[in-house]
Design an enzyme around this catalytic site. Sequence first.
Site, PDB file in Angstrom:
ATOM      1  N   CYS A  91      41.910  41.130  40.821  1.00  0.00           N
ATOM      2  CA  CYS A  91      40.651  41.601  40.238  1.00  0.00           C
ATOM      3  C   CYS A  91      40.802  42.058  38.794  1.00  0.00           C
ATOM      4  CB  CYS A  91      40.097  42.758  41.064  1.00  0.00           C
ATOM      5  SG  CYS A  91      41.208  44.180  41.029  1.00  0.00           S
ATOM      6  N   ASP A 139      42.125  44.860  37.856  1.00  0.00           N
ATOM      7  CA  ASP A 139      42.136  46.322  37.762  1.00  0.00           C
ATOM      8  C   ASP A 139      43.557  46.833  37.583  1.00  0.00           C
ATOM      9  OD1 ASP A 139      39.456  46.330  38.100  1.00  0.00           O
ATOM     10  OD2 ASP A 139      39.508  46.806  40.223  1.00  0.00           O
ATOM     11  N   CYS A 174      38.526  49.851  40.366  1.00  0.00           N
ATOM     12  CA  CYS A 174      37.329  50.047  41.159  1.00  0.00           C
ATOM     13  C   CYS A 174      37.346  51.424  41.821  1.00  0.00           C
ATOM     14  CB  CYS A 174      37.236  48.952  42.212  1.00  0.00           C
ATOM     15  SG  CYS A 174      38.410  49.214  43.544  1.00  0.00           S
ATOM     16  N   CYS A 181      43.061  46.906  46.783  1.00  0.00           N
ATOM     17  CA  CYS A 181      42.843  48.162  46.046  1.00  0.00           C
ATOM     18  C   CYS A 181      43.910  49.180  46.466  1.00  0.00           C
ATOM     19  CB  CYS A 181      41.460  48.723  46.313  1.00  0.00           C
ATOM     20  SG  CYS A 181      40.121  47.512  46.204  1.00  0.00           S
TER      21      CYS A 181
END
Length: 161
Positions: free
Chosen positions: A35, A37, A64, A108
């Site tokens: 992603c 991130d 995120c 994440c």
Amino acid sequence: MDEFEDKAREALANPQNVGEMEDADAVGTAGSADCGDMLRMWLKFTEKDGTKVIDRASFQSFGCQTAIAVASMATELLKGKSVAEARELSPDELTGELGPLPPMKIHCGQLVEGALQNALGGAPAESSSNPGGNASTLAGSLAKQPTGGIRIVPLEEDEDH
Ligand code: FES
């Protein structure tokens, strides 16, 4: 799933241990190629009964909300853990009260784990010989980080000049 959302919202309302730690003993950064991130984690160690344990942990996230919620939980539950114990924590364990991450959010948690492992010197190469990182920017430190098992992605900033 709803329970996860509720708990994540709770954690985000009052995230713990956010920010750079000036006197940190170790710092780790990880980026997600999934992603884009990024997350950085700082650790301060202390000694308890002759064992090196984590006194406190903090983080900064360019990621995120789930990564922030997980990092908030993780930095709390790392307190008092020995380096060996911290190394063994899986992404699922790092989520603490958030419980298991929904499938779409697993990376994440892995981002948080990656930053932690990087700070602990889990990645091979020179990370342990340069625990402080000494880079003043995230982008600068990313350029220096060994990749190890963590996929590092470049920070997209300062691209407009
Ligand atoms: Fe990238 Fe969560 S969507 S870390």
